[in-house]
Enzyme design. Structure first.
Site, PDB file in Angstrom:
ATOM      1  N   ALA A  56       0.820  -1.214   0.000  1.00 14.48           N
ATOM      2  CA  ALA A  56       0.000   0.000   0.000  1.00 14.48           C
ATOM      3  C   ALA A  56       0.852   1.263   0.000  1.00 14.48           C
ATOM      4  O   ALA A  56       0.473   2.286  -0.589  1.00 14.48           O
ATOM      5  CB  ALA A  56      -0.930  -0.013   1.210  1.00 14.48           C
ATOM      6  N   PHE A  57       2.029   1.181   0.635  1.00 15.84           N
ATOM      7  CA  PHE A  57       2.904   2.356   0.717  1.00 15.84           C
ATOM      8  C   PHE A  57       3.263   2.884  -0.670  1.00 15.84           C
ATOM      9  O   PHE A  57       3.447   4.091  -0.850  1.00 15.84           O
ATOM     10  CB  PHE A  57       4.178   1.993   1.481  1.00 15.84           C
ATOM     11  N   VAL A  81      -4.228  -3.028   4.595  1.00 15.22           N
ATOM     12  CA  VAL A  81      -3.212  -2.772   5.614  1.00 15.22           C
ATOM     13  C   VAL A  81      -3.763  -3.295   6.935  1.00 15.22           C
ATOM     14  O   VAL A  81      -4.792  -2.823   7.414  1.00 15.22           O
ATOM     15  CB  VAL A  81      -2.891  -1.266   5.723  1.00 15.22           C
ATOM     16  N   ILE A  82      -3.080  -4.308   7.470  1.00 21.66           N
ATOM     17  CA  ILE A  82      -3.570  -4.992   8.670  1.00 21.66           C
ATOM     18  C   ILE A  82      -2.581  -4.785   9.804  1.00 21.66           C
ATOM     19  O   ILE A  82      -1.380  -5.029   9.647  1.00 21.66           O
ATOM     20  CB  ILE A  82      -3.777  -6.490   8.400  1.00 21.66           C
ATOM     21  N   THR A  86       3.824  -3.529  15.650  1.00 24.51           N
ATOM     22  CA  THR A  86       4.537  -2.254  15.818  1.00 24.51           C
ATOM     23  C   THR A  86       3.714  -1.098  15.246  1.00 24.51           C
ATOM     24  O   THR A  86       2.621  -1.298  14.733  1.00 24.51           O
ATOM     25  CB  THR A  86       5.895  -2.308  15.087  1.00 24.51           C
ATOM     26  N   HIS A  88       4.327   0.406  12.625  1.00 25.27           N
ATOM     27  CA  HIS A  88       4.471   0.478  11.160  1.00 25.27           C
ATOM     28  C   HIS A  88       3.107   0.693  10.488  1.00 25.27           C
ATOM     29  O   HIS A  88       2.976   1.430   9.519  1.00 25.27           O
ATOM     30  CB  HIS A  88       5.124  -0.813  10.658  1.00 25.27           C
ATOM     31  N   PHE A 113     -10.233   5.861  -2.680  1.00 25.63           N
ATOM     32  CA  PHE A 113      -9.453   5.232  -1.609  1.00 25.63           C
ATOM     33  C   PHE A 113     -10.111   3.903  -1.229  1.00 25.63           C
ATOM     34  O   PHE A 113     -11.041   3.863  -0.434  1.00 25.63           O
ATOM     35  CB  PHE A 113      -9.375   6.174  -0.399  1.00 25.63           C
ATOM     36  N   ARG A 127     -14.700  -7.200   4.547  1.00 25.96           N
ATOM     37  CA  ARG A 127     -14.886  -6.021   3.692  1.00 25.96           C
ATOM     38  C   ARG A 127     -14.385  -6.253   2.265  1.00 25.96           C
ATOM     39  O   ARG A 127     -14.339  -5.335   1.452  1.00 25.96           O
ATOM     40  CB  ARG A 127     -14.195  -4.813   4.340  1.00 25.96           C
TER      41      ARG A 127
END
Ligand SMILES: Nc1c(NC[C@H](O)[C@H](O)[C@H](O)CO)[nH]c(=O)[nH]c1=O
Ligand SMILES: CC(=O)[C@@H](O)COP(=O)(O)O
Length: 161
Positions: A56-57, A81-82, A86, A88, A113, A127
Site C-alpha cells: 500500500a505504501f 493494511v492490517i 509495531t 508500522h 481510496f 470487507r
C-alpha cells in the site's frame, strides 16, 4: 479525462486500478469486486487497466503517475493494511490515505481510496466480499459517480451566464 488536443476521447470512462500485492488473498478479492462492478456498469474490460504495486505504501507514487498521464478518467486504489505488533501500521496508513487524497485533489482525476485499514484479517476479509460488502465494488460505483459529477461541472462552467 482522456483528451487529445482538448477533445474528449473514447467513452470517457477509462479506469486505472492500482492494487497492492501485500495481503494478496484479500486485495485480489477487492480487485475482482471492482472489475466486476465496473463492467456491470458498462465499462469495457479493455478500458480497465490494472497496475500491481508491492504494498500500500507504493500506491500513491503510481497513482500520481497514472493521474498525470492524461490517459485515465478515474483511478481506484486497492490495498489491505492490517495492524501488526509495531507502529508500522500507522505510518503506512497515514502515507497511503494522505497520498491518495492528494492525487485526486492535485490532479483533478477522481481517485478512490479503496485501501482497507483493519486490526484483523477477519475484518479485512469481511470487507472484501465476505460479510460487509466489497470495498472494491464500492469504489467502482464511486469513481463512475465522480466522473459524472465532473462532466456535469464542465457542462455547467462551459455555458456562458
Ligand atoms: N504491512 C503491510 C504492508 N507493508 C509493506 C509496505 O506497504 C511497503 O510495501 C513496504 O514498506 C516497502 O516500501 N503493506 C500493505 O499493503 N499491507 C500491510 O499490512
Ligand atoms: C501494516 C504493517 O506494516 C504491519 O503488518 C507490519 O507488521 P509488524 O508491525 O508486526 O511489523
Amino acid at each position: 479525462m482522456t483528451t487529445i488536443n482538448g477533445q474528449l476521447q473514447g467513452s470517457g470512462r477509462h479506469i486505472a486500478i492500482v492494487v497492492a500485492r501485500f495481503n494478496t488473498a484479500i486485495t485480489s478479492k477487492l480487485l475482482a469486486g471492482a472489475q466486476d462492478n465496473l463492467e456491470r456498469h458498462g465499462v469495457a474490460a479493455e478500458d480497465i487497466d490494472v497496475l500491481w504495486v508491492p504494498g500500500a505504501f507504493e500506491i500513491p507514487t503510481v497513482a500520481q503517475q497514472v493521474a498525470t498521464s492524461g490517459r485515465y478518467d478515474g483511478i481506484i486504489t486497492l490495498g489491505a493494511v492490517i495492524r501488526g505488533e509495531t507502529s508500522h501500521y500507522d505510518y503506512v496508513c497515514n502515507v497511503v490515505s494522505n497520498g491518495v487524497a492528494a492525487v485526486g485533489r492535485q490532479t483533478g482525476v477522481p481517485t478512490m481510496f479503496g485501501v482497507l485499514t483493519t486490526d484483523t484479517i477477519e475484518q479485512a476479509l469481511n470487507r472484501a466480499g465476505v460479510k460487509v460488502g466489497n470495498k472494491g465494488a464500492d469504489c467502482a460505483e464511486s469513481v463512475l459517480d465522480m466522473i459524472d459529477v465532473q462532466r456535469q461541472f464542465r457542462e455547467l462552467t462551459a455555458t456562458t451566464k
